[in-house]
Design an enzyme around this catalytic site. Structure first.
Site, PDB file in Angstrom:
ATOM      1  N   LYS A   1       0.839  -1.210   0.000  1.00 22.64           N
ATOM      2  CA  LYS A   1       0.000   0.000   0.000  1.00 22.64           C
ATOM      3  C   LYS A   1       0.878   1.265   0.000  1.00 22.64           C
ATOM      4  CE  LYS A   1      -2.076  -1.247   3.864  1.00 22.64           C
ATOM      5  NZ  LYS A   1      -1.376  -2.525   4.145  1.00 22.64           N
TER       6      LYS A   1
ATOM      7  N   ARG B   1      -9.880   0.403   8.709  1.00 23.38           N
ATOM      8  CA  ARG B   1      -9.457  -0.962   9.053  1.00 23.38           C
ATOM      9  C   ARG B   1     -10.540  -1.729   9.792  1.00 23.38           C
ATOM     10  NH1 ARG B   1      -3.568   0.066   9.054  1.00 23.38           N
ATOM     11  NH2 ARG B   1      -2.500  -1.914   9.354  1.00 23.38           N
TER      12      ARG B   1
ATOM     13  N   ARG C   1      11.886  -5.308   4.896  1.00 23.77           N
ATOM     14  CA  ARG C   1      11.591  -3.875   4.711  1.00 23.77           C
ATOM     15  C   ARG C   1      12.514  -2.998   5.569  1.00 23.77           C
ATOM     16  NH1 ARG C   1       5.666  -1.532   5.515  1.00 23.77           N
ATOM     17  NH2 ARG C   1       5.816  -2.625   7.496  1.00 23.77           N
TER      18      ARG C   1
ATOM     19  N   ARG D   1      11.273  -1.437  11.133  1.00 26.36           N
ATOM     20  CA  ARG D   1      10.154  -1.169  12.036  1.00 26.36           C
ATOM     21  C   ARG D   1      10.062  -2.236  13.114  1.00 26.36           C
ATOM     22  NH1 ARG D   1       4.864   0.236   8.522  1.00 26.36           N
ATOM     23  NH2 ARG D   1       3.867  -1.191   9.969  1.00 26.36           N
TER      24      ARG D   1
ATOM     25  N   ARG E   1      -0.267  -9.490  13.097  1.00 24.29           N
ATOM     26  CA  ARG E   1      -0.905  -8.434  12.292  1.00 24.29           C
ATOM     27  C   ARG E   1      -1.775  -9.060  11.197  1.00 24.29           C
ATOM     28  NH1 ARG E   1       4.282  -5.323  10.575  1.00 24.29           N
ATOM     29  NH2 ARG E   1       2.919  -4.127   9.204  1.00 24.29           N
TER      30      ARG E   1
HETATM   31  P1  AP5 Z   1       4.794  -1.595   1.857  1.00 25.36           P
HETATM   32  O1  AP5 Z   1       4.435  -0.813   0.648  1.00 25.36           O
HETATM   33  O2  AP5 Z   1       5.518  -0.887   2.943  1.00 25.36           O
HETATM   34  O3  AP5 Z   1       3.513  -2.371   2.404  1.00 25.36           O
HETATM   35  P2  AP5 Z   1       2.229  -1.829   3.172  1.00 25.36           P
HETATM   36  O4  AP5 Z   1       1.043  -2.495   2.565  1.00 25.36           O
HETATM   37  O5  AP5 Z   1       2.232  -0.322   3.200  1.00 25.36           O
HETATM   38  O6  AP5 Z   1       2.524  -2.472   4.579  1.00 25.36           O
HETATM   39  P3  AP5 Z   1       2.485  -1.882   6.062  1.00 25.36           P
HETATM   40  O7  AP5 Z   1       3.235  -2.839   6.904  1.00 25.36           O
HETATM   41  O8  AP5 Z   1       2.940  -0.460   6.105  1.00 25.36           O
HETATM   42  O9  AP5 Z   1       1.001  -1.952   6.325  1.00 25.36           O
HETATM   43  P4  AP5 Z   1       0.275  -2.086   7.638  1.00 25.36           P
HETATM   44  O10 AP5 Z   1      -1.078  -1.893   7.138  1.00 25.36           O
HETATM   45  O11 AP5 Z   1       0.492  -3.258   8.485  1.00 25.36           O
HETATM   46  O12 AP5 Z   1       0.980  -0.940   8.513  1.00 25.36           O
HETATM   47  P5  AP5 Z   1       0.484   0.502   8.982  1.00 25.36           P
HETATM   48  O13 AP5 Z   1       1.670   1.365   8.996  1.00 25.36           O
HETATM   49  O14 AP5 Z   1      -0.725   0.909   8.238  1.00 25.36           O
HETATM   50  O15 AP5 Z   1       5.669  -2.862   1.364  1.00 25.36           O
HETATM   51  C1  AP5 Z   1       6.258  -3.747   2.299  1.00 25.36           C
HETATM   52  C2  AP5 Z   1       7.666  -4.144   1.814  1.00 25.36           C
HETATM   53  O16 AP5 Z   1       7.538  -4.887   0.600  1.00 25.36           O
HETATM   54  C3  AP5 Z   1       8.573  -2.943   1.482  1.00 25.36           C
HETATM   55  O17 AP5 Z   1       9.888  -3.255   1.855  1.00 25.36           O
HETATM   56  C4  AP5 Z   1       8.474  -2.809  -0.046  1.00 25.36           C
HETATM   57  O18 AP5 Z   1       9.672  -2.287  -0.610  1.00 25.36           O
HETATM   58  C5  AP5 Z   1       8.242  -4.255  -0.477  1.00 25.36           C
HETATM   59  N1  AP5 Z   1       7.394  -4.371  -1.666  1.00 25.36           N
HETATM   60  C6  AP5 Z   1       6.291  -3.630  -1.973  1.00 25.36           C
HETATM   61  N2  AP5 Z   1       5.759  -4.039  -3.137  1.00 25.36           N
HETATM   62  C7  AP5 Z   1       6.531  -5.072  -3.582  1.00 25.36           C
HETATM   63  C8  AP5 Z   1       6.498  -5.921  -4.719  1.00 25.36           C
HETATM   64  N3  AP5 Z   1       5.552  -5.791  -5.663  1.00 25.36           N
HETATM   65  N4  AP5 Z   1       7.433  -6.885  -4.827  1.00 25.36           N
HETATM   66  C9  AP5 Z   1       8.401  -7.022  -3.878  1.00 25.36           C
HETATM   67  N5  AP5 Z   1       8.494  -6.238  -2.778  1.00 25.36           N
HETATM   68  C10 AP5 Z   1       7.564  -5.279  -2.629  1.00 25.36           C
HETATM   69  O19 AP5 Z   1       0.008   0.170  10.477  1.00 25.36           O
HETATM   70  C11 AP5 Z   1       0.902  -0.129  11.522  1.00 25.36           C
HETATM   71  C12 AP5 Z   1       0.140  -0.253  12.819  1.00 25.36           C
HETATM   72  O20 AP5 Z   1      -0.504   1.009  13.154  1.00 25.36           O
HETATM   73  C13 AP5 Z   1      -1.026  -1.261  12.820  1.00 25.36           C
HETATM   74  O21 AP5 Z   1      -0.579  -2.580  13.077  1.00 25.36           O
HETATM   75  C14 AP5 Z   1      -1.916  -0.708  13.920  1.00 25.36           C
HETATM   76  O22 AP5 Z   1      -1.410  -1.018  15.191  1.00 25.36           O
HETATM   77  C15 AP5 Z   1      -1.797   0.800  13.723  1.00 25.36           C
HETATM   78  N6  AP5 Z   1      -2.815   1.336  12.794  1.00 25.36           N
HETATM   79  C16 AP5 Z   1      -2.571   1.926  11.593  1.00 25.36           C
HETATM   80  N7  AP5 Z   1      -3.723   2.293  11.008  1.00 25.36           N
HETATM   81  C17 AP5 Z   1      -4.713   1.916  11.857  1.00 25.36           C
HETATM   82  C18 AP5 Z   1      -6.128   2.006  11.790  1.00 25.36           C
HETATM   83  N8  AP5 Z   1      -6.750   2.538  10.719  1.00 25.36           N
HETATM   84  N9  AP5 Z   1      -6.838   1.511  12.841  1.00 25.36           N
HETATM   85  C19 AP5 Z   1      -6.234   0.975  13.915  1.00 25.36           C
HETATM   86  N10 AP5 Z   1      -4.884   0.836  14.029  1.00 25.36           N
HETATM   87  C20 AP5 Z   1      -4.144   1.331  13.016  1.00 25.36           C
END
Ligand code: AP5
Ligand code: ZN
Length: 214
Positions: free
Chosen positions: A13, A88, A127, A160, A171
């Site tokens: 994402k 979410r 990552r 992270r 997660r």
């Molecule tokens: P990346 O693009 O970083 O993936 P992502 O989908 O953004 O993953 P996140 O881990 O950031 O998502 P998340 O939803 O768990 O975390 P968030 O920060 O929202 O890609 C991942 C890796 O793969 C990178 O190294 C990239 O280079 C690589 N990659 C990408 N595409 C690729 C491809 N095609 N091929 C190969 N490699 C590739 O949330 C974190 C925490 O915050 C949650 O756990 C929760 O505690 C809290 N939180 C956040 N939002 C909420 C909410 N709305 N409600 C409640 N809690 C929340």
């Protein structure tokens, strides 16, 4: 254009949000980034969120809705936004609908990136990101020119806390239980578009472009 980038942790994402920001000149709104900034700054909200995030659980709807409601009404969101990691839960999606409805808007597209579990574990454990300029990397799939160093600003890259394998698996469980049901929610509103999230970053970008113009 009001967009949601949807999918499990590590689906790409944040990675795909970058080109949408550049192509459509709309801001990325990542609740994960905003919560991490609050944790880093040690604000009362950050203190509340820190432990839950470290365990891979979801921060309360009230907290998250508070930060999104404030952000979404800012001037740079007039022409649209890319939501990343929000909504979410069903209550978050209902609240978002209401906020947008009051502004005469609605979500145009929800792009759901579909990725296998083992690929997710590989992606997240490799990552890295730059603590200074925010650029994201992967040690194998999107490596910096010099190991452990940001191409853009030369800072040392960091991992992270919630990207350890145990936390990643938790997660994923939380995603299946609390977030995946939103796919049906948005399918019933005819805005969901599921896209294979496996393959090269550029290929997936092209699939997203195709979905947005069709
Ligand atoms: P990346 O693009 O970083 O993936 P992502 O989908 O953004 O993953 P996140 O881990 O950031 O998502 P998340 O939803 O768990 O975390 P968030 O920060 O929202 O890609 C991942 C890796 O793969 C990178 O190294 C990239 O280079 C690589 N990659 C990408 N595409 C690729 C491809 N095609 N091929 C190969 N490699 C590739 O949330 C974190 C925490 O915050 C949650 O756990 C929760 O505690 C809290 N939180 C956040 N939002 C909420 C909410 N709305 N409600 C409640 N809690 C929340
Ligand atoms: Zn940097």
């Amino acid at each position: 254009m009001d967009l949601v980038l949807f999918g499990p942790p590590g689906a790409g994402k944040g990675t795909q949000a970058q080109f949408l920001v550049e192509s459509y000149k709309i801001p990325q709104i990542s609740t994960g980034d905003m919560l991490r900034a609050a944790v880093k700054a040690g604000t009362p909200l950050g203190v509340k969120a820190q432990e839950i995030m470290a365990q891979g659980g979801l921060v309360s709807d009230d907290i998250v809705l508070g930060i999104v409601a404030e952000r979404i009404v800012q001037d740079d969101c007039c022409a649209g936004f890319v939501l990343d990691g929000f909504p979410r839960t069903i209550p978050q999606a209902d609240a978002l609908d209401l906020i947008l409805k009051q502004a005469g808007r609605a979500i145009d597209h929800v792009i759901s990136l579909e990725v296998d579990t083992e690929e997710i574990v590989k992606r997240l454990s490799g990552r890295r990101s730059c603590p200074s300029c925010g650029k994201g990397y992967h040690i194998t799939f999107d490596a910096p020119k010099e190991e452990g160093v940001c191409d853009i600003c030369g800072s040392s890259l960091v991992q992270r806390a919630d990207d350890q394998e145990d936390t990643v698996r938790n997660r994923l469980l939380v995603y299946e239980q609390q977030t995946a049901p939103l796919k049906e929610y948005y399918r019933s509103k005819h805005v969901l578009c599921s896209i294979p999230g496996m393959g090269a970053i550029a290929e997936i970008q092209q699939r997203i472009i195709n979905a947005l113009v069709s």
